[in-house]
Write a protein that holds these residues in place. Sequence first.
Motif, PDB file in Angstrom:
ATOM      1  N   LEU A 187       0.833  -1.202   0.000  1.00 14.15           N
ATOM      2  CA  LEU A 187       0.000   0.000   0.000  1.00 14.15           C
ATOM      3  C   LEU A 187       0.869   1.253   0.000  1.00 14.15           C
ATOM      4  O   LEU A 187       0.546   2.247  -0.672  1.00 14.15           O
ATOM      5  N   LEU A 188       1.978   1.200   0.724  1.00  6.49           N
ATOM      6  CA  LEU A 188       2.898   2.333   0.763  1.00  6.49           C
ATOM      7  C   LEU A 188       3.521   2.577  -0.617  1.00  6.49           C
ATOM      8  O   LEU A 188       3.637   3.717  -1.070  1.00  6.49           O
ATOM      9  N   LEU A 189       3.913   1.482  -1.279  1.00 10.37           N
ATOM     10  CA  LEU A 189       4.508   1.622  -2.610  1.00 10.37           C
ATOM     11  C   LEU A 189       3.501   2.175  -3.614  1.00 10.37           C
ATOM     12  O   LEU A 189       3.866   2.930  -4.524  1.00 10.37           O
ATOM     13  N   TYR A 193       5.306   5.263  -5.276  1.00 12.60           N
ATOM     14  CA  TYR A 193       6.148   4.959  -6.440  1.00 12.60           C
ATOM     15  C   TYR A 193       6.236   6.095  -7.463  1.00 12.60           C
ATOM     16  O   TYR A 193       7.261   6.221  -8.138  1.00 12.60           O
ATOM     17  N   PRO A 194       5.229   6.967  -7.606  1.00 20.09           N
ATOM     18  CA  PRO A 194       5.447   8.082  -8.554  1.00 20.09           C
ATOM     19  C   PRO A 194       6.314   9.186  -7.953  1.00 20.09           C
ATOM     20  O   PRO A 194       6.656  10.126  -8.650  1.00 20.09           O
ATOM     21  N   ARG A 195       6.658   9.075  -6.665  1.00 20.25           N
ATOM     22  CA  ARG A 195       7.383  10.140  -5.972  1.00 20.25           C
ATOM     23  C   ARG A 195       8.634   9.569  -5.321  1.00 20.25           C
ATOM     24  O   ARG A 195       8.663   9.366  -4.094  1.00 20.25           O
ATOM     25  N   SER A 199       9.786   8.808  -1.288  1.00 17.88           N
ATOM     26  CA  SER A 199      10.098   7.455  -0.820  1.00 17.88           C
ATOM     27  C   SER A 199      11.371   7.441   0.007  1.00 17.88           C
ATOM     28  O   SER A 199      11.442   6.788   1.059  1.00 17.88           O
ATOM     29  N   VAL A 200      12.386   8.174  -0.434  1.00 19.17           N
ATOM     30  CA  VAL A 200      13.644   8.250   0.309  1.00 19.17           C
ATOM     31  C   VAL A 200      13.422   8.906   1.667  1.00 19.17           C
ATOM     32  O   VAL A 200      13.939   8.452   2.698  1.00 19.17           O
ATOM     33  N   ILE A 201      12.621   9.963   1.680  1.00 20.27           N
ATOM     34  CA  ILE A 201      12.338  10.659   2.934  1.00 20.27           C
ATOM     35  C   ILE A 201      11.623   9.735   3.911  1.00 20.27           C
ATOM     36  O   ILE A 201      11.958   9.686   5.107  1.00 20.27           O
ATOM     37  N   PRO A 409      -1.565   3.769 -15.612  1.00 20.97           N
ATOM     38  CA  PRO A 409      -2.010   4.835 -16.517  1.00 20.97           C
ATOM     39  C   PRO A 409      -0.837   5.649 -17.029  1.00 20.97           C
ATOM     40  O   PRO A 409       0.140   5.883 -16.314  1.00 20.97           O
ATOM     41  N   GLU A 410      -0.937   6.119 -18.268  1.00 18.07           N
ATOM     42  CA  GLU A 410       0.159   6.854 -18.912  1.00 18.07           C
ATOM     43  C   GLU A 410       0.522   8.115 -18.135  1.00 18.07           C
ATOM     44  O   GLU A 410       1.679   8.511 -18.067  1.00 18.07           O
ATOM     45  N   ARG A 411      -0.472   8.747 -17.492  1.00 20.61           N
ATOM     46  CA  ARG A 411      -0.185   9.966 -16.733  1.00 20.61           C
ATOM     47  C   ARG A 411       0.795   9.683 -15.602  1.00 20.61           C
ATOM     48  O   ARG A 411       1.739  10.442 -15.356  1.00 20.61           O
ATOM     49  N   VAL A 412       0.586   8.556 -14.908  1.00 18.97           N
ATOM     50  CA  VAL A 412       1.463   8.201 -13.793  1.00 18.97           C
ATOM     51  C   VAL A 412       2.841   7.831 -14.320  1.00 18.97           C
ATOM     52  O   VAL A 412       3.862   8.184 -13.738  1.00 18.97           O
ATOM     53  N   CYS A 413       2.913   7.115 -15.452  1.00 15.73           N
ATOM     54  CA  CYS A 413       4.198   6.783 -16.042  1.00 15.73           C
ATOM     55  C   CYS A 413       4.993   8.034 -16.374  1.00 15.73           C
ATOM     56  O   CYS A 413       6.207   8.096 -16.197  1.00 15.73           O
ATOM     57  N   ALA A 414       4.290   9.062 -16.879  1.00 15.34           N
ATOM     58  CA  ALA A 414       4.953  10.299 -17.210  1.00 15.34           C
ATOM     59  C   ALA A 414       5.545  10.965 -15.967  1.00 15.34           C
ATOM     60  O   ALA A 414       6.658  11.478 -15.981  1.00 15.34           O
ATOM     61  N   ILE A 415       4.787  10.932 -14.869  1.00 16.87           N
ATOM     62  CA  ILE A 415       5.288  11.483 -13.596  1.00 16.87           C
ATOM     63  C   ILE A 415       6.541  10.758 -13.157  1.00 16.87           C
ATOM     64  O   ILE A 415       7.519  11.366 -12.734  1.00 16.87           O
ATOM     65  N   MET A 416       6.523   9.421 -13.282  1.00 14.23           N
ATOM     66  CA  MET A 416       7.680   8.631 -12.873  1.00 14.23           C
ATOM     67  C   MET A 416       8.905   8.957 -13.730  1.00 14.23           C
ATOM     68  O   MET A 416      10.018   9.059 -13.219  1.00 14.23           O
TER      69      MET A 416
END
Length: 419
Positions: A187-189, A193-195, A199-201, A409-416
């Motif tokens: 659930l955390l991932l 995962y787009p951020r 995640s490091v923080i 979704p492509e929008r999330v892939c773009a963010i990544m």
Amino acid sequence: MAGRTTTGSDFSFRESLLNSGSHKLATQVETAISQPGVDPRFTDRERQPGLDLLRALAIVVVVIYHAGIMGFPLTGRVHRFGWIGVDLFFVLSGYLIGGQLLAPLVRGQRINFGTFFARRALRIMPAYFVVLAIYFLLPSWREYPEMSQPLWKFLLSVQNIALHGGTAFSHAWSLAVEDQFYLVLPLLLLVLYPRPGTSVIIACIIVLGGIALRTVLAFQNLTDTGVSFRGFQAWIYYPTWTRLDPLVLGVTLAAIEKFRPSWWKGLTNLAPWVWLPALGLISYALWLGEDEYLTITACVWQFPLVAVGMAALLICAVSPRLPLRRIAIPGAAFIASIAYSAYLVQKFVIHAVGEFCATHKINPVSAAALIGVELCVYAAATILFFAVERPFLQLRKRLAPRKYGNPIPERVCAIMRES
């Protein structure tokens, strides 16, 4: 014995042995050692000898530790350091399970929660419930008369909360830590995962928060003779929130391997210069706990230092620059395969061997006795593995094959990609 003549009765005995169930079990064990594919988890992928060796070492030292405190001590009480085997299990678990969860994200897919949790349940629950039933239905088999927790806590995997040692099946605390961690991690991932920066923080907050929390709890349980050991067990050693360091480091290594392959290559290339400092760091962490009384320093820093050392050893185990990755130690793959079963059954088997030694006036303070305990644990674990674990692993392979991904979704892939 070497020059003994073979007689007809010998052949008859061998023929009867060939037809016996014990021989069939022995044949299965030999097959498991020579053919790693006997473990259904590796029928379609290659085993990693370095990781097998670490997992085998982890269960060996944990069994030595529990045997030592249950009447089979090593000279100089060296067995007292064996608790670090659990931390090695945590680092390995974080790296392997974290890698499984992160793999679909690398391919631009979502985590399939249903498949993940189904595979986890079929992996850990069957053998766990069998051993749990033994503990509750056969009290005479227990290593201690009193159960460590009520049944409902074991069923909900919260048996590590407010736990005290010296009770039956208390070693199941680590299983609860992993169950709780892997309930939250997917659930955390999903959220993080787009951020990658966030995640490091979060990872740093978990580790640093654990250090701060252990500090507060150590001071709260401080007495005139150091930190109360009973308070340390209940509020620092067993709870999930103070034992996340190795799991987080394991997942971090998996994330670096998946998302930063150049960093991962750099880490593995450093392996020839890392293994000795890693052992030194672990040794230093163990030395912190060698005072006459339990200190605040040991309570706060032992766990993160051991976790960092174990994470470094994991890097060494998978590095192409060291032989651990390429050379399979005979028997290590089999011990690694039955490690979970061995962990479950170890204490009541040690107890049974102790009763046998007491009845037959065998001195438990000897290397032979400790080897006998280890062999008995692995024999019982082999039975549990072939009778329960392996059939359910085969069922898992059919019902929930290793497919964790759904399209993102492509929008999330773009963010990544922008991150």
